[in-house]
Design a protein around this motif. Structure first.
Motif, PDB file in Angstrom:
ATOM      1  N   VAL A  69       0.856  -1.185   0.000  1.00 18.76           N
ATOM      2  CA  VAL A  69       0.000   0.000   0.000  1.00 18.76           C
ATOM      3  C   VAL A  69       0.891   1.234   0.000  1.00 18.76           C
ATOM      4  O   VAL A  69       1.868   1.306   0.753  1.00 18.76           O
ATOM      5  N   SER A  70       0.571   2.209  -0.845  1.00 20.29           N
ATOM      6  CA  SER A  70       1.361   3.443  -0.900  1.00 20.29           C
ATOM      7  C   SER A  70       1.141   4.269   0.360  1.00 20.29           C
ATOM      8  O   SER A  70       0.155   4.085   1.082  1.00 20.29           O
ATOM      9  N   ASP A  71       2.050   5.217   0.600  1.00 18.95           N
ATOM     10  CA  ASP A  71       1.927   6.032   1.809  1.00 18.95           C
ATOM     11  C   ASP A  71       0.832   7.079   1.661  1.00 18.95           C
ATOM     12  O   ASP A  71       0.127   7.136   0.647  1.00 18.95           O
ATOM     13  N   LYS A  72       0.708   7.934   2.661  1.00 18.75           N
ATOM     14  CA  LYS A  72      -0.416   8.871   2.753  1.00 18.75           C
ATOM     15  C   LYS A  72      -0.382   9.977   1.710  1.00 18.75           C
ATOM     16  O   LYS A  72      -1.360  10.709   1.554  1.00 18.75           O
ATOM     17  N   THR A  73       0.735  10.131   0.968  1.00 18.63           N
ATOM     18  CA  THR A  73       0.856  11.251   0.030  1.00 18.63           C
ATOM     19  C   THR A  73       0.161  10.985  -1.303  1.00 18.63           C
ATOM     20  O   THR A  73       0.137  11.848  -2.161  1.00 18.63           O
ATOM     21  N   ARG A  74      -0.403   9.791  -1.487  1.00 17.19           N
ATOM     22  CA  ARG A  74      -1.009   9.454  -2.770  1.00 17.19           C
ATOM     23  C   ARG A  74      -2.456   9.004  -2.591  1.00 17.19           C
ATOM     24  O   ARG A  74      -2.774   8.281  -1.651  1.00 17.19           O
ATOM     25  N   ARG A  75      -3.303   9.417  -3.518  1.00 21.20           N
ATOM     26  CA  ARG A  75      -4.716   9.035  -3.453  1.00 21.20           C
ATOM     27  C   ARG A  75      -4.886   7.695  -4.160  1.00 21.20           C
ATOM     28  O   ARG A  75      -4.951   7.619  -5.379  1.00 21.20           O
ATOM     29  N   THR A  76      -4.974   6.622  -3.383  1.00 18.45           N
ATOM     30  CA  THR A  76      -5.038   5.277  -3.954  1.00 18.45           C
ATOM     31  C   THR A  76      -6.328   4.543  -3.627  1.00 18.45           C
ATOM     32  O   THR A  76      -6.536   3.430  -4.102  1.00 18.45           O
ATOM     33  N   LEU A  77      -7.188   5.122  -2.787  1.00 21.62           N
ATOM     34  CA  LEU A  77      -8.417   4.473  -2.323  1.00 21.62           C
ATOM     35  C   LEU A  77      -8.117   3.180  -1.569  1.00 21.62           C
ATOM     36  O   LEU A  77      -8.873   2.210  -1.636  1.00 21.62           O
ATOM     37  N   ALA A  78      -7.006   3.163  -0.846  1.00 24.92           N
ATOM     38  CA  ALA A  78      -6.619   1.957  -0.106  1.00 24.92           C
ATOM     39  C   ALA A  78      -7.698   1.531   0.880  1.00 24.92           C
ATOM     40  O   ALA A  78      -7.951   0.334   1.063  1.00 24.92           O
ATOM     41  N   LYS A  79      -8.347   2.490   1.511  1.00 20.98           N
ATOM     42  CA  LYS A  79      -9.371   2.168   2.513  1.00 20.98           C
ATOM     43  C   LYS A  79     -10.554   1.434   1.886  1.00 20.98           C
ATOM     44  O   LYS A  79     -11.227   0.637   2.546  1.00 20.98           O
ATOM     45  N   GLU A  80     -10.803   1.681   0.598  1.00 19.83           N
ATOM     46  CA  GLU A  80     -11.899   1.011  -0.098  1.00 19.83           C
ATOM     47  C   GLU A  80     -11.446  -0.283  -0.779  1.00 19.83           C
ATOM     48  O   GLU A  80     -12.212  -1.252  -0.865  1.00 19.83           O
ATOM     49  N   ILE A  81     -10.206  -0.315  -1.264  1.00 17.43           N
ATOM     50  CA  ILE A  81      -9.728  -1.454  -2.050  1.00 17.43           C
ATOM     51  C   ILE A  81      -9.236  -2.609  -1.183  1.00 17.43           C
ATOM     52  O   ILE A  81      -9.541  -3.782  -1.449  1.00 17.43           O
ATOM     53  N   VAL A  82      -8.484  -2.310  -0.138  1.00 19.33           N
ATOM     54  CA  VAL A  82      -7.883  -3.371   0.676  1.00 19.33           C
ATOM     55  C   VAL A  82      -8.927  -4.303   1.295  1.00 19.33           C
ATOM     56  O   VAL A  82      -8.730  -5.530   1.304  1.00 19.33           O
ATOM     57  N   PRO A  83     -10.071  -3.812   1.810  1.00 23.85           N
ATOM     58  CA  PRO A  83     -11.071  -4.748   2.346  1.00 23.85           C
ATOM     59  C   PRO A  83     -11.563  -5.768   1.320  1.00 23.85           C
ATOM     60  O   PRO A  83     -11.817  -6.933   1.665  1.00 23.85           O
ATOM     61  N   VAL A  84     -11.695  -5.355   0.060  1.00 28.09           N
ATOM     62  CA  VAL A  84     -12.149  -6.281  -0.981  1.00 28.09           C
ATOM     63  C   VAL A  84     -11.058  -7.316  -1.270  1.00 28.09           C
ATOM     64  O   VAL A  84     -11.343  -8.504  -1.469  1.00 28.09           O
TER      65      VAL A  84
END
Length: 429
Positions: A69-84
């Motif tokens: 997972v990329s760090d906080k400086t990039r908009r990656t939607l990690a909070k939405e993608i990682v659960p899936v």
């Protein structure tokens, strides 16, 4: 009729009259539709990707998994993608206890626990093993040989030891790697500092004193030594699946590229970025009036330098840049002053080659990359700070025009969002 241009400045806007100048164009990102149902798009990207097999197909029979997972400086939607991703992995038979999430910070500062919770959500942070990559902890890295360009390859052991390796991230322009996303999750994301430093030095021309390698620039992949070295390194790590996001100029999700063919997926994301953020120009101008995009992109000089680099290709060899940026928090880099005190370009390059870092690169940008360009800042920075940078300060566009000796009908481009806009030269009419 007087033409008024409004540009972002801090948390407000500033108005500029370009009367008397010949406006060649207002260069800004194209309107690109937002994906309305993000959740459905994420599920589709993971279960029915465009570039290879689904995650569930390749996860069956595997005993462990790692997610970058990329760090906080990039908009990656990690909070939405990682659960899936976690849902699919547990469905395949991999328990949460055998899944690790690595924050691929590269050489950036490691995230605090609170920052990780903000990035991934509290539930995931509390139930899944989440670790920061530490590029300077050599005991946490495994040596994998030397790349064809001489880069010593040190990679995070946890990633290499997992049965299933998954990349997340965001695709965007990168000023010397071409684009972010893809292989950048590996290098610099989870590489050792010697690996990162050697790779990033390829942005300089191999011949000492020759400045930047022209191929190491935004939007260039083929022939870009930085990018090609990143991909060569990434190929050695056994990547199994990628999911990268593309956001539009409003920061809204516009695309997801995914699948087991991680290089092809990444290229598709790069093509989307070009379509959104690349502005066509038919000629170079006498000057460019550029905003760094307003808050938070103009919060300090460290952040706004990207806008200067992006606009250099829009002006003639003797052209000028008028940069409007608040810089309310000053220079924004503790040791930038120390690097800029190295006035000799030769010594500056020697120090940068000895110990590459991004602050040193910015100093090199200013002292070498911009040495033939005039830069005028309309800013809240004190005059002495602006002059220390080697630039000049103006309180108005009229004053900036005088400093740059712009005459009646001098040509100009206006760039409202210099932080995310690049130019692509097309054949003149």
């Amino acid at each position: 009729m007087e033409e008024i241009i409004r540009l972002p400045y801090g948390k407000t806007e500033r108005e500029f009259s370009i009367e008397g100048l010949t406006l060649l164009g207002i260069l800004k990102p194209k309107r690109y539709p937002e994906i309305k149902d993000q959740k459905e798009a994420i599920y589709r990207a993971i279960r029915n990707p465009d570039y290879g097999q689904s995650l569930l197909e390749i996860a069956r029979g595997k005993g462990s998994a790692v997610i970058l997972v990329s760090d906080k400086t990039r908009r990656t939607l990690a909070k939405e993608i990682v659960p899936v991703i976690l849902e699919e992995l547990t469905k395949s038979g991999i328990p949460l206890s055998r899944i690790t999430i690595i924050i691929a910070v590269g050489a950036h500062p490691m995230l605090t626990r609170d920052e990780i919770k903000a990035l991934l959500g509290e539930e995931i942070t509390d139930t899944v093993t989440v670790v920061n990559h530490n590029c300077r902890d050599m005991s946490s890295l495994e040596y994998r040989g030397i790349s064809s360009r001489g880069t010593p390859i040190y990679i995070n052991k946890i990633f290499l030891e997992a049965d299933l390796k998954i990349l997340t991230g965001a695709v965007n322009y990168h000023d010397f790697a071409g684009f972010s996303g893809g292989a950048k999750s590996i290098l610099p994301g989870i590489s050792g500092f010697p690996t990162i430093s050697h790779n990033h030095l390829m942005l300089l021309d191999p011949s000492f004193g020759s400045g930047y390698n022209p191929m190491a620039s935004a939007g260039v992949l083929d022939g870009n030594p930085v990018h090609e070295d990143m991909e060569e390194t990434a190929e050695l790590t056994g990547i199994d699946f990628i999911i990268n996001t593309v956001v539009n100029a409003d920061g809204k999700l516009s695309g997801i590229v995914s699948g087991t063919d991680w290089k092809k997926a990444h290229r598709a994301g790069c093509k989307m970025i070009e379509e959104i953020f690349s502005a066509e120009i038919r000629e170079k101008a006498d000057a460019v009036l550029v905003s760094a995009g307003g808050y938070p992109f103009d919060i300090n000089f460290y952040q706004v330098m990207k806008s200067v680099i992006n606009t250099m290709q829009m002006i003639k060899d003797d052209g000028g840049i008028i940069l409007t940026a608040s810089c309310s928090e000053g220079l924004g880099a503790d040791n930038l002053r120390e690097w800029l005190n190295i006035e000799s370009p030769v010594r500056l390059e020697e120090e940068l080659r000895k110990d590459f870092n991004m602050i040193g690169k910015i100093a090199y940008d200013i002292r070498v990359g911009l040495k033939d360009k005039k830069v005028v800042m309309i800013t809240d920075l004190p005059k002495e700070e602006v002059e220390f940078l080697g630039f000049q300060k103006a309180d108005s566009l009229e004053e900036a025009k005088e400093i740059l000796s712009l005459r009646e009908n001098s040509t100009i481009y206006v760039v409202p969002y210099g932080n995310i806009t690049t130019a692509r030269r097309v054949n003149p009419l």
